[in-house]
Structure formats: structure tokens, C-alpha cells
Design a protein around this motif. Sequence first.
Motif, PDB file in Angstrom:
ATOM      1  N   THR A  48       0.824  -1.217   0.000  1.00 51.14           N
ATOM      2  CA  THR A  48       0.000   0.000   0.000  1.00 51.14           C
ATOM      3  C   THR A  48       0.850   1.257   0.000  1.00 51.14           C
ATOM      4  O   THR A  48       0.370   2.332  -0.375  1.00 51.14           O
ATOM      5  N   LEU A  49       2.098   1.125   0.437  1.00 51.55           N
ATOM      6  CA  LEU A  49       2.982   2.288   0.552  1.00 51.55           C
ATOM      7  C   LEU A  49       3.839   2.502  -0.694  1.00 51.55           C
ATOM      8  O   LEU A  49       4.599   3.461  -0.758  1.00 51.55           O
ATOM      9  N   SER A  50       3.689   1.602  -1.674  1.00 54.96           N
ATOM     10  CA  SER A  50       4.472   1.723  -2.904  1.00 54.96           C
ATOM     11  C   SER A  50       3.898   2.813  -3.799  1.00 54.96           C
ATOM     12  O   SER A  50       2.718   3.156  -3.717  1.00 54.96           O
ATOM     13  N   GLN A  51       4.737   3.356  -4.661  1.00 57.41           N
ATOM     14  CA  GLN A  51       4.291   4.355  -5.617  1.00 57.41           C
ATOM     15  C   GLN A  51       3.272   3.738  -6.564  1.00 57.41           C
ATOM     16  O   GLN A  51       3.557   2.737  -7.227  1.00 57.41           O
ATOM     17  N   PRO A  52       2.068   4.284  -6.647  1.00 62.30           N
ATOM     18  CA  PRO A  52       1.040   3.677  -7.505  1.00 62.30           C
ATOM     19  C   PRO A  52       1.333   3.887  -8.988  1.00 62.30           C
ATOM     20  O   PRO A  52       2.030   4.821  -9.372  1.00 62.30           O
ATOM     21  N   SER A  53       0.781   3.026  -9.788  1.00 65.72           N
ATOM     22  CA  SER A  53       0.924   3.144 -11.234  1.00 65.72           C
ATOM     23  C   SER A  53       0.189   4.386 -11.733  1.00 65.72           C
ATOM     24  O   SER A  53      -0.855   4.767 -11.199  1.00 65.72           O
ATOM     25  N   GLU A  54       0.741   5.015 -12.761  1.00 67.38           N
ATOM     26  CA  GLU A  54       0.096   6.181 -13.355  1.00 67.38           C
ATOM     27  C   GLU A  54      -1.158   5.794 -14.136  1.00 67.38           C
ATOM     28  O   GLU A  54      -1.944   6.662 -14.519  1.00 67.38           O
ATOM     29  N   LYS A  55      -1.341   4.496 -14.342  1.00 64.63           N
ATOM     30  CA  LYS A  55      -2.472   4.028 -15.135  1.00 64.63           C
ATOM     31  C   LYS A  55      -3.764   3.944 -14.323  1.00 64.63           C
ATOM     32  O   LYS A  55      -4.834   3.758 -14.902  1.00 64.63           O
ATOM     33  N   ILE A  56      -3.672   4.024 -13.015  1.00 62.40           N
ATOM     34  CA  ILE A  56      -4.889   3.935 -12.201  1.00 62.40           C
ATOM     35  C   ILE A  56      -5.284   5.327 -11.718  1.00 62.40           C
ATOM     36  O   ILE A  56      -4.461   6.238 -11.641  1.00 62.40           O
ATOM     37  N   SER A  57      -6.549   5.480 -11.397  1.00 63.44           N
ATOM     38  CA  SER A  57      -7.065   6.778 -10.976  1.00 63.44           C
ATOM     39  C   SER A  57      -6.543   7.166  -9.602  1.00 63.44           C
ATOM     40  O   SER A  57      -6.053   6.317  -8.837  1.00 63.44           O
ATOM     41  N   ILE A  58      -6.678   8.442  -9.284  1.00 62.64           N
ATOM     42  CA  ILE A  58      -6.300   8.931  -7.960  1.00 62.64           C
ATOM     43  C   ILE A  58      -7.082   8.202  -6.891  1.00 62.64           C
ATOM     44  O   ILE A  58      -6.551   7.821  -5.840  1.00 62.64           O
ATOM     45  N   GLU A  59      -8.369   7.996  -7.158  1.00 59.63           N
ATOM     46  CA  GLU A  59      -9.227   7.359  -6.163  1.00 59.63           C
ATOM     47  C   GLU A  59      -8.855   5.892  -5.953  1.00 59.63           C
ATOM     48  O   GLU A  59      -8.846   5.398  -4.819  1.00 59.63           O
ATOM     49  N   MET A  60      -8.531   5.183  -7.036  1.00 58.88           N
ATOM     50  CA  MET A  60      -8.158   3.784  -6.894  1.00 58.88           C
ATOM     51  C   MET A  60      -6.821   3.655  -6.184  1.00 58.88           C
ATOM     52  O   MET A  60      -6.615   2.738  -5.378  1.00 58.88           O
ATOM     53  N   ALA A  61      -5.917   4.586  -6.464  1.00 55.52           N
ATOM     54  CA  ALA A  61      -4.637   4.596  -5.752  1.00 55.52           C
ATOM     55  C   ALA A  61      -4.872   4.808  -4.262  1.00 55.52           C
ATOM     56  O   ALA A  61      -4.229   4.176  -3.413  1.00 55.52           O
ATOM     57  N   ALA A  62      -5.816   5.688  -3.942  1.00 55.28           N
ATOM     58  CA  ALA A  62      -6.140   5.945  -2.538  1.00 55.28           C
ATOM     59  C   ALA A  62      -6.790   4.725  -1.893  1.00 55.28           C
ATOM     60  O   ALA A  62      -6.556   4.428  -0.714  1.00 55.28           O
ATOM     61  N   ALA A  63      -7.611   4.010  -2.655  1.00 60.38           N
ATOM     62  CA  ALA A  63      -8.244   2.802  -2.120  1.00 60.38           C
ATOM     63  C   ALA A  63      -7.186   1.767  -1.761  1.00 60.38           C
ATOM     64  O   ALA A  63      -7.240   1.139  -0.696  1.00 60.38           O
TER      65      ALA A  63
END
Length: 289
Positions: free
Chosen positions: A101-116
Motif C-alpha cells: 500500500t505504501l508503494s508508488q502507484p501506477s500512473e495508469k490507475i485513478s487517484i481514487e483507486m490509488a487511494a483505495a
Amino acid sequence: MKRWSPIVDKLIAQLGHDDATRISRADIVAWKDRLLEDGKSNITVRDVYLASTKATLQFAVDQGQLAENVAKDVKVRVREAPQERDRGFDGKEAATILSATLSQPSEKISIEMAAARRWVPWIGAYTGARVNEITPLRRRDIVFRDGIWMIRIRAENAKTRKFREVPLHSHLIEQGLLDYANSRGTQPLFYDPRRSRGGKDSNPHHKKVGERLAEWVRTLGIDERVAPNHGWRHRFSSVSRLVGMPEDVRNIIQGHAGAKAADSYGETWPLVALREIEKLPRYAVGKEA
């Protein structure tokens, strides 16, 4: 028969007509058997095909369009699967997910999904709430009362259809959950309704978020015998027992029905719940270690 869903359309194809008044219990049993013969699992036939058919016919009965629901008592036997391990995440699995959960999220997913991905597992770990109780949260559902921050799980999203308020563990606050919630304004925390692609009442957007979270957890190599979302709920129960949390308090926090639940409510309830939640040891992973 009006075509209510693709499932009912398949029943119509099996029957060869769309007159609901001509359907018999034997027709439903034959359809059920055909689905099983075609390779559908017992659970799928019971919880998807039969459930949808029963609901559709019952609606017609309620509207006075049918005299009886011939599918009402048709059943599918589902054999309980052997349980070879605990249903909750073990310590290593919990650390794997929370570290991810603490990893840098992919740019391909939305801000909200990254937050989820970032917050839902942590909230589940420290509250024992169901994922589909967490994913609909909005800023208004994070309340401050008696000096305590809590999440309010609304009745419409709770399995018991009863609201509850669960204090937030201090580790969640220190990580910045409140800051993120404040940044969302009036929008849901974990999805954007404007991006909804025709979500239905039976599968609203917040449930889709839960499904995508489960898919993501599976990519982390978690034992497939553990439900990727529900595993937190079971782990919360296990850790709660370890730290000596009273059963009645644990049941209320998690939204379990219990005969003694009402006795624990009152003016001191948030203080009692927070005291017990703070007994949970902190998850020290990644930069949070």
C-alpha cells in the motif's frame, strides 16, 4: 415475461417462452439441473442464477402479477469446502499487503483507486470493517465526537442494516488519513461518481472498487485460500482476542449481531471502543516501521 436481466433471458431461452404464468416448479428444477450439467458451480447456480430468478418472480408476486413464486423453494446443495488454514491473513501476508500500500502507484490507475489501495487495507486492519463498508466512505462519514475521530458506517452500507461508529486507531491518523479525507471535499474517498460506467443498484461503484482491490491483492502472491478482502476482518478478530478485547466490544466494532450488543452502547461507548482499539499493536511495515 419482461426481460429483467441476462439471467432471466437465459431462463426464457430454456423454457422456449416468456409467459411467467406458465412456469412451473419443475421448469425451474430442470433449468437448475441443466446449469449444473453445463458446468456451472453449485454456488454460482444458487447465488447468481436461482437468486436472480427468485427475486424477479417474487417481484411479480408482490405486484400482483403472479399468484406464487414457483422458484421460492428450489434449492441447490452446496458442500462446505474443507478449511485447510485460518481464514484471516497471517502476519507475513498482512505485512506484504500493507507494505504494498505504501508503494508508488501506477500512473495508469485513478487517484481514487490509488487511494483505495493505500487506505482501505489499513482501515480494515484497524477496524475489522467489511471492505464494502469502507469503500463508500465520504468525508462526512469521518466524525469527531467527545474528542475522538471515528468512521461512521452508514446503515445502507452495513450488512446488518444498522449504522455504527468505529474509533480510528491513532496510527491511521498519524499516517494522514484525515488529511486525505479533507482533500476530497464532498466526493467519495475511493471513487469518482463522474467516472461511473452505468453502475447498477446490484453492483454499485463502491463494490467495484472492492472487486478491483481483491484483484490487486491476488497479484501480491497471497494464499488463494484466503478471501483477499475479508481476510482483514478475520485477522482483526484474531488479534483482538490476542490483546484481550472483550467479545461484546469486538462484536459491536465489527458490526456482528449479538444479544449483549445494546448493553454496551451509551455515553461512554466511543471511549470504551477507542481504549480497546488502541490495544491493537501497530503494523510496522515499510516507512511506517
